[in-house]
Design a protein around this motif. Structure first.
Motif, PDB file in Angstrom:
ATOM      1  N   LEU A 220       0.843  -1.202   0.000  1.00 21.20           N
ATOM      2  CA  LEU A 220       0.000   0.000   0.000  1.00 21.20           C
ATOM      3  C   LEU A 220       0.878   1.253   0.000  1.00 21.20           C
ATOM      4  CD1 LEU A 220      -2.931   1.091   0.252  1.00 21.20           C
ATOM      5  CD2 LEU A 220      -2.558   1.181   2.722  1.00 21.20           C
ATOM      6  N   LEU A 221       1.996   1.170   0.705  1.00 22.05           N
ATOM      7  CA  LEU A 221       2.909   2.321   0.763  1.00 22.05           C
ATOM      8  C   LEU A 221       3.394   2.689  -0.640  1.00 22.05           C
ATOM      9  CD1 LEU A 221       4.687   4.337   2.382  1.00 22.05           C
ATOM     10  CD2 LEU A 221       6.441   2.575   2.443  1.00 22.05           C
ATOM     11  N   GLN A 222       3.606   1.674  -1.460  1.00 19.13           N
ATOM     12  CA  GLN A 222       4.104   1.968  -2.803  1.00 19.13           C
ATOM     13  C   GLN A 222       3.095   2.817  -3.585  1.00 19.13           C
ATOM     14  OE1 GLN A 222       5.453  -1.635  -4.736  1.00 19.13           O
ATOM     15  NE2 GLN A 222       6.525  -2.332  -2.935  1.00 19.13           N
ATOM     16  N   ILE A 223       1.803   2.503  -3.416  1.00 21.13           N
ATOM     17  CA  ILE A 223       0.776   3.311  -4.105  1.00 21.13           C
ATOM     18  C   ILE A 223       0.714   4.687  -3.446  1.00 21.13           C
ATOM     19  CG2 ILE A 223      -1.625   3.398  -4.864  1.00 21.13           C
ATOM     20  CD1 ILE A 223      -1.855   0.429  -4.345  1.00 21.13           C
ATOM     21  N   ALA A 224       0.757   4.694  -2.107  1.00 18.16           N
ATOM     22  CA  ALA A 224       0.635   5.961  -1.371  1.00 18.16           C
ATOM     23  C   ALA A 224       1.760   6.927  -1.775  1.00 18.16           C
ATOM     24  CB  ALA A 224       0.662   5.693   0.131  1.00 18.16           C
ATOM     25  N   ILE A 225       2.967   6.404  -1.933  1.00 18.08           N
ATOM     26  CA  ILE A 225       4.086   7.279  -2.307  1.00 18.08           C
ATOM     27  C   ILE A 225       3.830   7.912  -3.673  1.00 18.08           C
ATOM     28  CG2 ILE A 225       6.523   7.234  -3.020  1.00 18.08           C
ATOM     29  CD1 ILE A 225       7.072   5.448  -0.642  1.00 18.08           C
ATOM     30  N   ARG A 226       3.288   7.136  -4.574  1.00 16.45           N
ATOM     31  CA  ARG A 226       2.965   7.723  -5.890  1.00 16.45           C
ATOM     32  C   ARG A 226       1.925   8.822  -5.745  1.00 16.45           C
ATOM     33  NH1 ARG A 226       2.604   4.246 -11.092  1.00 16.45           N
ATOM     34  NH2 ARG A 226       3.886   5.934 -11.830  1.00 16.45           N
ATOM     35  N   LYS A 227       1.097   8.693  -4.726  1.00 18.81           N
ATOM     36  CA  LYS A 227       0.061   9.700  -4.515  1.00 18.81           C
ATOM     37  C   LYS A 227       0.561  10.851  -3.652  1.00 18.81           C
ATOM     38  CE  LYS A 227      -3.949   6.901  -5.286  1.00 18.81           C
ATOM     39  NZ  LYS A 227      -4.321   7.751  -6.432  1.00 18.81           N
ATOM     40  N   GLY A 228       1.803  10.753  -3.225  1.00 21.38           N
ATOM     41  CA  GLY A 228       2.402  11.875  -2.487  1.00 21.38           C
ATOM     42  C   GLY A 228       2.165  11.846  -0.988  1.00 21.38           C
TER      43      GLY A 228
END
Ligand SMILES: Cc1ncc(COP(=O)(O)O)c(C=O)c1O
Length: 489
Positions: free
Chosen positions: A431-439
């Motif tokens: 989930l962190l990987q997606i969250a990082i893309r979302k800033g």
């Protein structure tokens, strides 16, 4: 460049190091060995993902990680290129460095490094590491008190500082500690460069190869790393809602010659749990019965948002069993690197010898700044402001998160972290990987556990961003969760 070189990357999903880090580190190694030369273009993210049989997201993160570390650079429209050259081994320095090291730094938990990197990235809303919110940030106040204090006492900076710490600070700290029921004699206190230094000094003084230490799990990886650095073996105990499970603790104490028990009993990092009074009594009784000291780390005990928490173990300690650490990192700034350690005199006098060998004394400027902030009740007023600002944040989070049934959080009575549970199909690290893309960044629970707990937990540090950014951060995590199942992991 043929794709053969990339077939040398060996990815292991079972490893505790995330896949994107494995790619980044192994690519760096190929660069160091001269197998990838400066200017070589990396395959497109899509192609690389296909070759390595990982998600596109993993590759995006790997490339971003390598950019941040200066291994590659991106050129708009033309791709991503290797920037560094191979490591040059001069003949007179023909040493394979890593074989010379006695300490395997590769074993150090990467959570701290990552949290610090997230904190420096202006594109990320900071819900990973702790900082002070802009509305209660004491920067200007602190610098004014500090400047005024130095103007009135211009000789201060030239005075020799004892290893034990800046004398007026230590003296006033004793009064401040007494308000929490901790009555320390002057020779029982010392200033250290952050709680982390305190833990490191304790590790150096007490531990050697083959010793055992008990820690809470999940917990602060930097603490177990500090203990493991001296060669100690780490025994881990989980918590229930009353704190460390003392039944399991007693089992371990019966089986192993334990050197000390490390706990963070008040607003525990990361779970927010506060050890109950009965549990504290039981812990102290066990420590006494088995003759094992306790190291009490208490970075946020004064950040309570309702009634005052149970007193520190140190305040209940009648048998000189507890070494107590209180840092200013969460009360003022982490960058100050000032904390106070309280322990029986024989411990302090020996820790001082270890500290003297390391840095003579903690930084003068920071100690004087903290002292200027302690005077005339300024710190008390500042803590009151923090309490009400952070209580408002908890209420806001409670309200906001009620709209996200997939995030079940334990709302603590104090401290700086929210510990939240995700549904079983969502892995926090992914989930962190997606969250990082979302800033937005947070800490996946498994980074804080040595026994594989926390795969479906996340730790949210809620004190750093402005209220608007905090709301935006939660919204983006909610969006990341909504998108999670559209990815093929
Ligand atoms: C329990 C605990 N101990 C120690 C530290 C580090 O403190 P310091 O900045 O004083 O080294 C932290 C920081 O998050 C913490 O949570």
């Amino acid at each position: 460049m043929s794709s053969q070189i990339w077939s040398q990357l060996r990815l292991d999903p079972q490893k505790r190091l995330p896949l994107y880090k494995q790619i980044s580190q192994q690519t760096e190694q190929l660069v160091h060995e001269g197998k990838l030369k400066p200017g070589v273009r990396l395959p497109s993210e899509r192609k690389m993902a296909e070759m390595l049989k990982v998600s596109r997201m993993t590759i995006t993160l790997a490339y971003e990680d390598m950019k941040a570390r200066g291994i590659v650079r991106s050129q708009q429209g033309s791709g991503t290129f290797i920037m560094r050259g191979p490591r040059i081994e001069h003949s007179e320095q023909a040493v394979t460095w890593h074989t010379q090291f006695a300490y395997e730094t590769g074993k150090i938990n990467y959570a701290m490094e990552e949290v610090m990197r997230f904190g420096r990235d202006p594109r990320l809303i900071p819900l990973a590491g702790v900082g002070t919110a802009p509305d209660v940030h004491p920067g200007i106040e602190l610098s004014q008190f500090f400047a005024e204090h130095l103007r009135r006492n211009p000789m201060l900076l030239q005075l020799p500082t004892p290893t034990q710490g800046y004398e007026p600070l230590r003296q006033d700290l004793r009064g401040w500690l007494a308000e929490s029921g901790i009555h320390a004699a002057p020779e029982e206190t010392m200033i250290v460069s952050g709680a982390m230094q305190g833990l490191d000094l304790i590790s150096r003084l007490f531990l050697g190869p083959g010793d055992y230490v008990i820690v809470e799990d999940p917990g602060l990886p930097a603490a177990s790393d500090a203990f493991a650095a001296s060669g100690a073996k780490i025994l881990r105990i989980t918590l229930d809602e009353q704190g460390i499970r003392t039944e399991s603790l007693e089992n371990l104490l019966m089986q192993f010659p334990v050197k000390f028990i490390y706990v963070n009993p008040t607003f525990h990092n990361p779970t927010g749990i506060t050890m109950s009074l009965e549990r504290r009594e039981h812990l102290l009784a066990l420590a006494k019965r088995y003759g094992v000291p306790i190291v009490e780390d208490d970075p946020t005990g004064l950040l309570y948002y309702g009634k005052k928490p149970t007193p520190p173990l140190k305040a209940m300690d009648r048998d000189d069993l507890v070494i107590y650490l209180r840092t200013f990192s969460k009360y003022v700034f982490p960058g100050l690197r000032v904390a106070v350690l309280v322990a029986p005199e024989p411990i302090v006098s020996n820790l001082l010898k270890v500290k003297q060998r390391i840095d003579l004394h903690s930084n003068n400027l920071s100690q004087i700044a903290v002292h200027a902030f302690l005077l005339e009740g300024r710190l008390q007023r500042h803590l009151e402001r923090l309490r009400s600002a952070y209580a408002a944040r908890i209420s806001l989070l409670e309200e906001m998160l009620s709209a996200y049934p997939d995030i079940q959080c334990q709302f603590p009575q104090g401290g700086v972290f929210l510990w939240c549970k995700l549904p079983p199909h969502i892995r926090a690290e992914r989930l962190l990987q997606i969250a990082i893309r979302k800033g937005v960044a947070f800490v996946p629970g498994n980074w804080l556990s040595g026994v594989g707990l926390g795969d479906h937990h996340l730790r949210l540090a809620f004190t750093h961003p402005s209220l608007d950014l905090l709301k935006e951060g939660i919204k983006r995590i909610g969006e990341a969760i909504a998108e999670y199942s559209s990815y093929q992991w």
